[in-house]
Design a protein around this motif. Structure first.
Motif, short mmCIF file in Angstrom:
data_model
loop_
_atom_site.label_atom_id
_atom_site.label_comp_id
_atom_site.label_asym_id
_atom_site.label_seq_id
_atom_site.Cartn_x
_atom_site.Cartn_y
_atom_site.Cartn_z
N PRO A 9 41.49 -25.97 15.91
CA PRO A 9 41.14 -24.91 14.96
C PRO A 9 40.15 -23.94 15.62
O PRO A 9 39.43 -24.32 16.53
N ASP A 10 40.12 -22.71 15.15
CA ASP A 10 39.23 -21.70 15.70
C ASP A 10 37.95 -21.65 14.87
O ASP A 10 37.88 -20.97 13.86
N PHE A 11 36.93 -22.45 15.29
CA PHE A 11 35.65 -22.50 14.59
C PHE A 11 34.62 -21.76 15.42
O PHE A 11 34.65 -21.77 16.63
N ALA A 12 33.67 -21.15 14.73
CA ALA A 12 32.55 -20.51 15.41
C ALA A 12 31.28 -20.94 14.68
O ALA A 12 31.30 -21.19 13.49
N GLY A 13 30.21 -21.03 15.43
CA GLY A 13 28.94 -21.39 14.81
C GLY A 13 28.10 -22.20 15.75
O GLY A 13 28.56 -22.69 16.78
N PRO A 14 26.83 -22.40 15.40
CA PRO A 14 25.91 -23.08 16.29
C PRO A 14 26.18 -24.57 16.45
O PRO A 14 25.73 -25.18 17.41
N PHE A 15 26.91 -25.18 15.53
CA PHE A 15 27.12 -26.63 15.60
C PHE A 15 28.35 -27.02 16.41
O PHE A 15 28.58 -28.20 16.66
N THR A 16 29.12 -26.07 16.84
CA THR A 16 30.36 -26.40 17.56
C THR A 16 30.12 -27.01 18.93
O THR A 16 31.01 -27.64 19.47
N SER A 17 28.92 -26.86 19.49
CA SER A 17 28.66 -27.44 20.81
C SER A 17 27.85 -28.73 20.73
O SER A 17 27.42 -29.25 21.76
N VAL A 18 27.66 -29.26 19.52
CA VAL A 18 26.94 -30.52 19.35
C VAL A 18 27.92 -31.67 19.57
O VAL A 18 28.97 -31.74 18.93
N PRO A 19 27.60 -32.60 20.50
CA PRO A 19 28.52 -33.72 20.74
C PRO A 19 28.53 -34.71 19.56
O PRO A 19 27.51 -34.90 18.90
N VAL A 20 29.68 -35.28 19.32
CA VAL A 20 29.86 -36.27 18.26
C VAL A 20 30.46 -37.52 18.90
O VAL A 20 31.40 -37.44 19.68
N GLU A 21 29.89 -38.67 18.58
CA GLU A 21 30.43 -39.92 19.11
C GLU A 21 31.54 -40.44 18.20
O GLU A 21 31.35 -40.57 16.99
N ILE A 22 32.68 -40.72 18.80
CA ILE A 22 33.83 -41.26 18.07
C ILE A 22 34.04 -42.70 18.52
O ILE A 22 34.08 -42.98 19.72
N THR A 23 34.14 -43.59 17.56
CA THR A 23 34.42 -45.00 17.84
C THR A 23 35.89 -45.25 17.56
O THR A 23 36.41 -44.86 16.52
N VAL A 24 36.56 -45.90 18.50
CA VAL A 24 37.97 -46.23 18.35
C VAL A 24 38.08 -47.73 18.08
O VAL A 24 37.64 -48.55 18.88
N SER A 25 38.66 -48.07 16.93
CA SER A 25 38.80 -49.48 16.55
C SER A 25 40.24 -49.93 16.77
O SER A 25 41.17 -49.35 16.22
N VAL A 26 40.39 -50.97 17.58
CA VAL A 26 41.73 -51.49 17.85
C VAL A 26 42.09 -52.63 16.91
O VAL A 26 43.24 -53.05 16.85
N GLY A 27 41.12 -53.15 16.16
CA GLY A 27 41.39 -54.24 15.22
C GLY A 27 40.11 -54.97 14.87
O GLY A 27 39.05 -54.71 15.43
N ARG A 28 40.26 -55.91 13.95
CA ARG A 28 39.12 -56.70 13.50
C ARG A 28 39.48 -58.17 13.53
O ARG A 28 40.64 -58.54 13.39
N ALA A 29 38.45 -58.99 13.68
CA ALA A 29 38.61 -60.44 13.62
C ALA A 29 37.57 -60.97 12.65
O ALA A 29 36.48 -60.40 12.52
N ARG A 30 37.88 -62.07 11.96
CA ARG A 30 36.95 -62.67 11.01
C ARG A 30 36.89 -64.18 11.24
O ARG A 30 37.31 -64.96 10.38
N PRO A 31 36.37 -64.58 12.39
CA PRO A 31 36.29 -66.02 12.65
C PRO A 31 35.15 -66.65 11.84
O PRO A 31 34.22 -65.96 11.41
N LEU A 32 35.24 -67.94 11.64
CA LEU A 32 34.13 -68.68 11.05
C LEU A 32 33.02 -68.76 12.08
O LEU A 32 33.27 -68.74 13.29
N VAL A 33 31.78 -68.87 11.62
CA VAL A 33 30.65 -68.95 12.53
C VAL A 33 30.82 -70.11 13.50
O VAL A 33 30.57 -69.97 14.71
N ARG A 34 31.31 -71.26 13.02
CA ARG A 34 31.47 -72.42 13.92
C ARG A 34 32.48 -72.12 15.03
O ARG A 34 32.34 -72.59 16.15
N ASP A 35 33.51 -71.32 14.70
CA ASP A 35 34.49 -70.95 15.72
C ASP A 35 33.90 -69.93 16.70
O ASP A 35 34.15 -69.98 17.90
N LEU A 36 33.11 -69.00 16.19
CA LEU A 36 32.49 -67.99 17.02
C LEU A 36 31.51 -68.61 18.01
O LEU A 36 31.47 -68.24 19.18
#
Length: 95
Positions: A9-36
């Motif tokens: 998109p064509d955006f203009a403004g002072p915030f367009t050069s601020v870096p943003v951290e993106i987290t990529v999630s490939v999946g989740r696990a829910r083990p029991l504490v004893r298994d972990l």
């Protein structure tokens, strides 16, 4: 023009050069504490996704997109990238 430039998109403004951290999630696990606690080197932790399933992209805790993992070639051979396949619409006013 490469794929990352084609649909920007064509955006203009002072915030367009601020870096943003993106987290990529490939999946989740829910083990029991004893298994972990029992996990060690070479242990396998099963996730709730398959290899071919889309990954999820988050900014903070907000889901913003989904995509497919790809391996880059050429001078960036072996590096991972995400090809966006869906942009998630965030309702106005949601915090």
């Amino acid at each position: 023009m490469d794929d990352t430039q084609s649909t920007k998109p064509d955006f203009a403004g002072p915030f367009t050069s601020v870096p943003v951290e993106i987290t990529v999630s490939v999946g989740r696990a829910r083990p029991l504490v004893r298994d972990l606690i029992g996990l060690g080197e070479n242990a396998i932790l099963t996730l709730d996704k398959r290899v071919e399933d889309p990954v999820e992209l988050f900014v903070g805790d907000q889901l913003v997109a989904r995509g497919q993992l790809e391996e880059l070639e050429g001078d960036q051979d072996g590096r991972l990238a995400v090809r966006l396949i869906e942009i998630v619409t965030v309702p106005d006013g949601k915090e």
